[in-house]
Design a protein around this motif. Structure first.
Motif, PDB file in Angstrom:
ATOM      1  N   LEU A  79      47.564 -31.462 -98.354  1.00 32.14           N
ATOM      2  CA  LEU A  79      47.784 -30.600 -99.511  1.00 32.14           C
ATOM      3  C   LEU A  79      46.857 -30.938-100.670  1.00 32.14           C
ATOM      4  O   LEU A  79      46.376 -30.036-101.363  1.00 32.14           O
ATOM      5  CB  LEU A  79      49.235 -30.696 -99.953  1.00 32.14           C
ATOM      6  N   VAL A  80      46.593 -32.215-100.892  1.00 29.58           N
ATOM      7  CA  VAL A  80      45.791 -32.609-102.067  1.00 29.58           C
ATOM      8  C   VAL A  80      44.379 -32.066-102.018  1.00 29.58           C
ATOM      9  O   VAL A  80      43.721 -31.898-103.046  1.00 29.58           O
ATOM     10  CB  VAL A  80      45.755 -34.141-102.250  1.00 29.58           C
ATOM     11  N   THR A  81      43.905 -31.754-100.822  1.00 30.72           N
ATOM     12  CA  THR A  81      42.552 -31.199-100.716  1.00 30.72           C
ATOM     13  C   THR A  81      42.515 -29.725-101.113  1.00 30.72           C
ATOM     14  O   THR A  81      41.440 -29.161-101.315  1.00 30.72           O
ATOM     15  CB  THR A  81      42.026 -31.335 -99.274  1.00 30.72           C
ATOM     16  N   LEU A  82      43.734 -29.108-101.232  1.00 32.15           N
ATOM     17  CA  LEU A  82      43.799 -27.666-101.503  1.00 32.15           C
ATOM     18  C   LEU A  82      44.253 -27.361-102.916  1.00 32.15           C
ATOM     19  O   LEU A  82      43.891 -26.324-103.461  1.00 32.15           O
ATOM     20  CB  LEU A  82      44.791 -27.017-100.507  1.00 32.15           C
ATOM     21  N   VAL A  83      45.072 -28.222-103.499  1.00 28.70           N
ATOM     22  CA  VAL A  83      45.647 -27.941-104.821  1.00 28.70           C
ATOM     23  C   VAL A  83      44.585 -28.078-105.897  1.00 28.70           C
ATOM     24  O   VAL A  83      43.842 -29.056-105.896  1.00 28.70           O
ATOM     25  CB  VAL A  83      46.842 -28.891-105.093  1.00 28.70           C
TER      26      VAL A  83
END
Length: 201
Positions: free
Chosen positions: A197-201
């Protein structure tokens, strides 16, 4: 971007995934979450639970991997064997609860699974939703009425799940416009989801 959580209320692995969803939603309170019912036990799969001989072994594995609790009342249902899991009814229930409080959909989905897997309550019984709604301080009468009239909402969920290409539950997706990324399929810890998720937020 939003998260789309495709689950089935009668799926033990979805029950196990509830703790992951609680953690992810707590870490990202501003991230919208849509919860969609997948329709695991519909049509010819609506049969007495005794027909699914793998249930107890699977539940033991789920508990070991996720820490999910399966209550005595639920275990009694499995042992007796005649209970029929009906995902269409459960989807109507989710739709009714979701309509009452869209931002709390993930929390309410977990409450449904707790009602079944811990308390042994039927997700085909409108009184189950009355109790969940009352506990959540929602309009219980409105939730029960929506449950009774929710067939179209259930079918819409099943169609959305199919359009998203989901073939197993639980599946957690990140959707941004026309881009869809699978964050989890089946068992995953919150940290594993967070890594994606952190790569997308």
């Amino acid at each position: 971007m939003q998260l789309v959580y495709v689950f089935d209320a009668y799926c033990g692995w979805s029950h196990g995934f509830s703790s992951t969803m609680r953690t992810i939603t707590a870490r990202h309170p501003g991230l919208p979450v849509e919860v969609v019912s997948g329709g695991l036990f519909t049509g010819s799969r609506r049969v007495p639970i005794r027909k699914f001989g793998y249930v107890q072994g699977a539940n033991a594995q789920i508990s070991e991997l996720t820490g999910a609790h399966f209550g005595d009342a639920y275990q009694d249902l499995v042992a007796e064997g005649s209970f029929v899991m009906d995902s269409e009814a459960a989807a109507r229930g989710l739709a009714a609860l979701r309509q009452a409080s869209p931002p709390r959909a993930a929390e309410l989905a977990a409450a449904m699974q707790n009602a079944f897997y811990v308390d042994g309550l039927s997700l085909s019984d409108p009184e189950t939703y009355r109790a969940i709604a009352a506990e959540a301080r929602l309009d219980a009468d409105a939730v029960v009425a929506a449950f009774h009239s929710g067939q179209a909402a259930a079918e819409k969920d099943f169609e959305r799940s199919a359009r998203l290409g989901v073939s197993g539950f639980p599946t957690l997706l990140a959707v941004n416009g026309t881009d869809t990324v699978v964050l989890a399929s089946g068992h995953a810890t919150a940290d594993q989801v967070e890594h994606h998720l952190v790569t997308l937020v």
